[in-house]
Design a protein around this motif. Structure first.
Motif, PDB file in Angstrom:
ATOM      1  N   HIS A   3       9.641 -44.599  45.324  1.00 43.07           N
ATOM      2  CA  HIS A   3       9.712 -46.055  45.285  1.00 43.07           C
ATOM      3  C   HIS A   3       8.575 -46.559  44.400  1.00 43.07           C
ATOM      4  O   HIS A   3       7.398 -46.417  44.756  1.00 43.07           O
ATOM      5  N   ASP A  28       5.892 -53.652  50.669  1.00 41.39           N
ATOM      6  CA  ASP A  28       6.397 -52.604  49.770  1.00 41.39           C
ATOM      7  C   ASP A  28       5.950 -51.204  50.180  1.00 41.39           C
ATOM      8  O   ASP A  28       6.767 -50.321  50.374  1.00 41.39           O
ATOM      9  N   PRO A  31       6.883 -50.170  54.179  1.00 44.61           N
ATOM     10  CA  PRO A  31       8.321 -49.939  54.419  1.00 44.61           C
ATOM     11  C   PRO A  31       8.840 -48.702  53.679  1.00 44.61           C
ATOM     12  O   PRO A  31       9.629 -47.931  54.241  1.00 44.61           O
ATOM     13  N   ALA A  32       8.365 -48.504  52.447  1.00 42.79           N
ATOM     14  CA  ALA A  32       8.831 -47.331  51.690  1.00 42.79           C
ATOM     15  C   ALA A  32       8.392 -46.037  52.369  1.00 42.79           C
ATOM     16  O   ALA A  32       9.171 -45.086  52.489  1.00 42.79           O
ATOM     17  N   GLU A  34       7.690 -45.673  55.512  1.00 44.39           N
ATOM     18  CA  GLU A  34       8.441 -45.554  56.775  1.00 44.39           C
ATOM     19  C   GLU A  34       9.814 -44.935  56.528  1.00 44.39           C
ATOM     20  O   GLU A  34      10.348 -44.210  57.370  1.00 44.39           O
ATOM     21  N   GLU A  35      10.370 -45.216  55.352  1.00 45.09           N
ATOM     22  CA  GLU A  35      11.697 -44.655  55.021  1.00 45.09           C
ATOM     23  C   GLU A  35      11.583 -43.237  54.464  1.00 45.09           C
ATOM     24  O   GLU A  35      12.582 -42.655  54.038  1.00 45.09           O
ATOM     25  N   GLY A  36      10.372 -42.718  54.476  1.00 45.14           N
ATOM     26  CA  GLY A  36      10.172 -41.343  54.012  1.00 45.14           C
ATOM     27  C   GLY A  36      10.111 -41.213  52.497  1.00 45.14           C
ATOM     28  O   GLY A  36      10.176 -40.105  51.961  1.00 45.14           O
ATOM     29  N   LYS A  37       9.952 -42.343  51.824  1.00 39.43           N
ATOM     30  CA  LYS A  37       9.890 -42.281  50.354  1.00 39.43           C
ATOM     31  C   LYS A  37       8.458 -42.033  49.891  1.00 39.43           C
ATOM     32  O   LYS A  37       7.501 -42.332  50.604  1.00 39.43           O
ATOM     33  N   HIS A  72       1.737 -38.700  49.571  1.00 36.68           N
ATOM     34  CA  HIS A  72       2.981 -39.455  49.336  1.00 36.68           C
ATOM     35  C   HIS A  72       2.760 -40.721  48.509  1.00 36.68           C
ATOM     36  O   HIS A  72       3.668 -41.535  48.364  1.00 36.68           O
TER      37      HIS A  72
END
Lengths: 97, 321
Positions: A3, A28, A31-32, A34-37, A72
């Motif tokens: 992301h 940004d 949330p990214a 949290e979505e594993g991105k 990450h």
């Protein structure tokens, strides 16, 4: 999955607005993650920044998710000044977490 | 409140000016001037401007004696005479580029962003010299927003001095002051101790935790003092009844950074007239300005070492008896 977040449109050439940093973090980065991105913070166009801005951008992410979260998060297109300020914040957050 | 503008008040000799001001009776401001000429650091103008705004906000009175000194045009162009409700006349303005940033009151983040954007072209400095200037103004004014609760916001102005090739900056507020701000999270009872803590990396009034909060690391004033130190310039912090002044480091000595402001060559002056709020003044010598990124290397080294030491202090060991 990656992301990408462009910092310049939110801050201009001098990234110093901590309100903008907070918004980027809450809306940004977190949330990214949290979505594993994986998150790419792209500093293209940013000439300079402040320790306060970078602290508001990433310190709470490191504090809450642990230093491993840096595996990450990627910092892209950073000039020397921006790189060094990011390093200062990452250093001291590692020492306090 | 009383204020006399002497013929000279810069960071090196500002002590007598600070001793002379009277800050009681916030509704009335009496201003007098040196009759001949005045050469003043921007922080002095910011202080005067702040008192004038305060008097106006409280529907008080401002009495200014007629200004005869040749510096009248300068004070007018900086925006001080208007704030003091003194008669001004339309003077032929010189090209302002490369000279000064007039007195500006800043209340919020957007105003600050605009101010910084407009400020740099006025100072006509190349990027490597503009970086520390932008940095200093941003961090100092954000401190006002975050810690001061100042009814007048932050007052800023700056001046380029051609002869000494330096930019001098003043940032002043009439808010809580450093003692009250630091007392939120630390046990301190004097302005001197509060100023010492405020200048120490990793200490913020928002938490006693090392590393600060999500929004504040307690590093801003340490960074700014470090910028002045490495460039061998003055830095002044005055709040309550105490002033801390970082003195110039002579060229013959290495300019080392220390986490404790007490380890720097400095002076503390106590029992000054009580200043409600915080006053910060800094000089940035442009010819000596060390590249900003090499300065950051030095700060990184000192900051990390200090945080590690603080971490050790908090590290708990089993106690065997």
């Amino acid at each position: 999955m990656k992301h990408a977040i462009k910092v310049f449109p939110r801050t201009g050439k001098f990234a110093e607005n901590k309100d903008a940093a907070r918004e980027i973090r809450l809306n940004d980065i977190l949330p990214a993650l949290e979505e594993g991105k994986e998150v790419i913070l792209d500093f293209q166009g940013v000439d300079s920044t402040t320790q306060s801005f970078i602290h508001a951008l990433i310190s709470d992410v490191i504090r809450n998710k642990g230093i491993q979260i840096l595996d990450h998060i990627f910092f892209k297109n950073c000039n020397t000044v921006v790189q060094k300020i990011i390093k200062i914040v990452v250093d001291y957050m590692q020492d306090v977490t | 409140m009383k204020l006399h503008f002497p013929n000279s008040a810069f960071l090196g000799n500002i002590d007598s000016f600070l001793r002379s001001i009277e800050t009681q009776d916030g509704q009335t401001l009496e201003v007098t001037f040196n009759k001949h000429w005045m050469s003043l650091h921007p922080v002095v103008l910011c202080m005067a401007y702040s008192l004038a705004i305060q008097a106006k906000q409280q529907h008080g009175k401002i009495h200014s004696e007629p200004l005869e000194a040749v510096s009248k045009h300068y004070l007018e162009r900086m925006g001080l005479l208007q704030a003091l409700s003194m008669e001004t006349r339309h003077i032929q303005a010189h090209e302002s580029s490369g000279r000064f940033i007039p007195l500006t009151q800043i209340y919020d983040s957007d105003q600050l962003g605009n101010f910084i954007t407009e400020m740099i072209p006025l100072l006509h400095t190349p990027s490597n010299q503009a970086d520390p200037i932008k940095y200093v103004v941003s961090e100092l004014v954000r401190n006002v927003f975050e810690h001061a609760d100042s009814p007048i916001g932050g007052v800023v102005c700056a001046q380029f001095f051609k002869k000494s090739n330096r930019v001098s900056i003043g940032v002043v507020d009439r808010g809580n002051g450093i003692l009250k701000s630091i007392q939120r999270s630390h046990l301190v009872d004097t302005d001197t101790e509060a100023i010492r803590l405020a200048l120490t990396p990793g200490v913020t009034g928002l938490t006693s935790n090392v590393g600060g909060t999500e929004s504040n690391a307690g590093a801003g004033l340490f960074f700014i003092k470090s910028i002045a130190k490495i460039n061998r310039d003055f830095f002044l912090l005055y709040s309550g009844s105490t002033m801390y002044k970082l003195l110039k480091t002579p060229q013959t000595k290495p300019a080392k950074l220390f986490s404790s402001p007490l380890d720097d060559k400095h002076s503390f002056v106590e029992q000054l007239p009580y200043w409600k709020g915080t006053v910060v003044g800094i000089d940035l010598s442009l010819e000596r300005t060390q590249s900003f990124d090499s300065l950051l290397d030095l700060i990184r080294g000192v900051y990390r070492l200090d945080i590690k030491e603080k971490g050790k202090e908090k590290f708990k060991q089993a106690r065997f008896i």
